[in-house]
Design a protein around this motif. Structure first.
Motif, short mmCIF file in Angstrom:
data_model
loop_
_atom_site.label_atom_id
_atom_site.label_comp_id
_atom_site.label_asym_id
_atom_site.label_seq_id
_atom_site.Cartn_x
_atom_site.Cartn_y
_atom_site.Cartn_z
N ALA A 70 26.15 42.20 43.44
CA ALA A 70 25.15 43.15 43.90
C ALA A 70 25.43 43.59 45.32
CB ALA A 70 23.76 42.51 43.83
N THR A 71 25.36 44.85 45.54
CA THR A 71 25.39 45.50 46.85
C THR A 71 26.67 45.23 47.65
OG1 THR A 71 22.99 45.27 46.85
CG2 THR A 71 23.99 46.13 48.82
N VAL A 72 26.69 44.22 48.53
CA VAL A 72 27.82 44.06 49.44
C VAL A 72 28.36 42.64 49.39
CG1 VAL A 72 28.68 44.35 51.79
CG2 VAL A 72 26.81 45.80 50.97
N THR A 73 29.60 42.51 48.94
CA THR A 73 30.28 41.22 48.89
C THR A 73 31.62 41.38 49.61
OG1 THR A 73 29.29 40.73 46.75
CG2 THR A 73 31.18 39.41 47.37
N ALA A 74 32.06 40.33 50.30
CA ALA A 74 33.33 40.38 51.00
C ALA A 74 34.21 39.21 50.55
CB ALA A 74 33.12 40.32 52.52
N ILE A 75 35.49 39.49 50.34
CA ILE A 75 36.47 38.46 50.03
C ILE A 75 37.49 38.45 51.16
CG2 ILE A 75 38.34 37.78 48.48
CD1 ILE A 75 36.80 38.92 46.17
N THR A 76 37.72 37.28 51.74
CA THR A 76 38.72 37.17 52.80
C THR A 76 40.10 37.33 52.20
OG1 THR A 76 37.26 35.66 54.02
CG2 THR A 76 39.57 35.75 54.70
N ALA A 77 40.71 38.48 52.45
CA ALA A 77 41.94 38.86 51.76
C ALA A 77 43.15 38.06 52.21
CB ALA A 77 42.21 40.35 51.96
N THR A 78 43.07 37.46 53.38
CA THR A 78 44.24 36.78 53.93
C THR A 78 44.43 35.38 53.36
OG1 THR A 78 42.86 36.05 55.80
CG2 THR A 78 44.16 38.06 56.10
N ARG A 79 43.51 34.90 52.58
CA ARG A 79 43.62 33.55 52.01
C ARG A 79 44.47 33.56 50.75
NH1 ARG A 79 39.81 29.94 54.01
NH2 ARG A 79 39.26 30.62 56.12
N ARG A 80 45.30 32.55 50.59
CA ARG A 80 46.11 32.43 49.37
C ARG A 80 45.18 32.25 48.17
NH1 ARG A 80 50.89 28.22 49.67
NH2 ARG A 80 51.48 29.79 51.23
N GLY A 81 45.41 33.03 47.13
CA GLY A 81 44.55 32.98 45.95
C GLY A 81 43.44 34.01 45.97
N ALA A 82 43.35 34.83 47.04
CA ALA A 82 42.26 35.80 47.15
C ALA A 82 42.33 36.86 46.05
CB ALA A 82 42.28 36.47 48.53
N THR A 83 43.55 37.30 45.70
CA THR A 83 43.67 38.32 44.65
C THR A 83 43.21 37.78 43.30
OG1 THR A 83 45.58 39.26 45.81
CG2 THR A 83 45.25 39.91 43.52
N SER A 84 43.53 36.53 43.02
CA SER A 84 43.06 35.92 41.76
C SER A 84 41.54 35.84 41.74
CB SER A 84 43.67 34.52 41.62
OG SER A 84 45.08 34.58 41.57
N LEU A 85 40.94 35.53 42.88
CA LEU A 85 39.48 35.49 42.97
C LEU A 85 38.89 36.88 42.75
CD1 LEU A 85 36.81 34.08 43.62
CD2 LEU A 85 37.30 34.44 46.06
N LEU A 86 39.51 37.90 43.31
CA LEU A 86 39.03 39.27 43.12
C LEU A 86 39.04 39.65 41.65
CD1 LEU A 86 38.23 42.12 44.09
CD2 LEU A 86 40.67 42.59 44.40
N TRP A 87 40.14 39.38 40.96
CA TRP A 87 40.20 39.72 39.53
C TRP A 87 39.13 38.98 38.75
CZ3 TRP A 87 42.13 44.03 39.51
CH2 TRP A 87 43.41 44.38 39.93
N ARG A 88 38.92 37.70 39.06
CA ARG A 88 37.90 36.94 38.33
C ARG A 88 36.50 37.50 38.61
NH1 ARG A 88 37.50 34.51 33.63
NH2 ARG A 88 36.10 32.73 33.62
N LEU A 89 36.28 37.97 39.83
CA LEU A 89 34.99 38.56 40.18
C LEU A 89 34.72 39.82 39.37
CD1 LEU A 89 32.54 38.52 42.17
CD2 LEU A 89 33.92 39.98 43.68
N LEU A 90 35.77 40.59 39.08
CA LEU A 90 35.61 41.83 38.33
C LEU A 90 35.63 41.63 36.82
CD1 LEU A 90 37.87 44.26 40.41
CD2 LEU A 90 35.40 43.86 40.60
N ALA A 91 35.96 40.42 36.37
CA ALA A 91 36.04 40.17 34.93
C ALA A 91 34.68 40.37 34.25
CB ALA A 91 36.56 38.75 34.66
#
Length: 258
Positions: A70-91
């Protein structure tokens, strides 16, 4: 002009707007009186429920203030595994039929999204060059969620885009390489573990096939709350990970179930 472009884009591609999505909370009984037009002031340390909440997978829901995107979420992109977390968030949103757009992020690997459960048929990859702010602002009125790299916008542009998203009910996920103020939840990958590798004398990185990934994720909420969870973007949870070394060769040849 931007509203007209967003409406045309939505009509052409069949996008669902944030306003079209139902909140992920139980519907009120028909007999219940309508909400009063005025609302009480917010209690310090709390967040007002957003206009729309997108469904997420059960492992992600514990990390988000309203158990959904909802609304505004931030993912720290510089952390290892951040892209995998992003994909799971959009699943969760994409498998529920919601359109999500990634703006100004041309170097991501879409097959990894499929492995994390994302429906690529509901993902729009937009590379607008230097016009990240303009493209994100237009898409914020035509899709349910927009992922935007924070380094592509100035602080003033991030504030305007956030305000626009709050009005339209669109969720923004900041791919945060530069800190953005006002995120309702900020997700950080503390550690990433891969399953499937084994020691191999003479080779620096070992051997084996990667078959599962576990992320230790921490969340900080604007309201002051903190949460931690273990996310398995690839390979299921620990009980679903197959360790071939522990299974007899005869069993593997027969193909017996676990």
């Amino acid at each position: 002009m931007a509203t007209t472009v967003a409406a045309a884009l939505a009509a052409e591609l069949g996008l669902r707007t944030g306003a079209d999505l139902r909140p992920a909370i139980a519907a009120r009984p028909a007999a219940e009186p309508a909400e009063a037009p005025t609302r009480p002031a917010e209690v310090p340390g709390t967040m007002r429920p957003p206009r729309a909440i997108l469904p997420v997978t059960s492992d992600i829901s514990a990390l988000l203030p309203h158990a959904g995107l909802a609304t505004v979420t931030a993912i720290t992109a510089t952390r290892r595994g951040a892209t995998s977390l992003l994909w799971r968030l959009l699943a969760g949103p994409t498998t529920a039929g919601a359109w999500c757009a990634l703006v100004g992020m041309p170097h991501l690997y879409p097959p990894a999204a499929v492995a994390a459960g994302v429906d690529l048929g509901r993902i729009a990859l937009v590379d607008p060059g230097t016009l990240v702010a303009e493209a994100a602002g237009t898409l914020a009125e035509g899709v349910a969620a927009v992922v935007v790299p924070s380094e592509g916008l100035t602080p003033a542009q991030t504030r305007r885009l956030t305000a626009r998203a709050r009005r339209s009910g669109t969720a923004i996920v900041w791919w945060e390489t530069r800190l953005v103020a006002g995120a309702d939840a900020r997700l950080d990958v503390a550690r990433a573990h891969w399953k499937g590798l084994r020691e191999n004398a003479g080779r620096r990185w070992g051997a084996g096939r990667l078959d599962a990934c576990e992320l230790e994720v921490s969340a900080r909420w604007r309201s002051g709350g903190t949460r931690r969870a273990r996310i398995w973007p690839y390979g299921g949870d620990a009980g679903d990970v197959v360790d071939l070394r522990s299974r007899p060769a005869a069993e593997l040849r027969r193909g017996e179930p676990r």
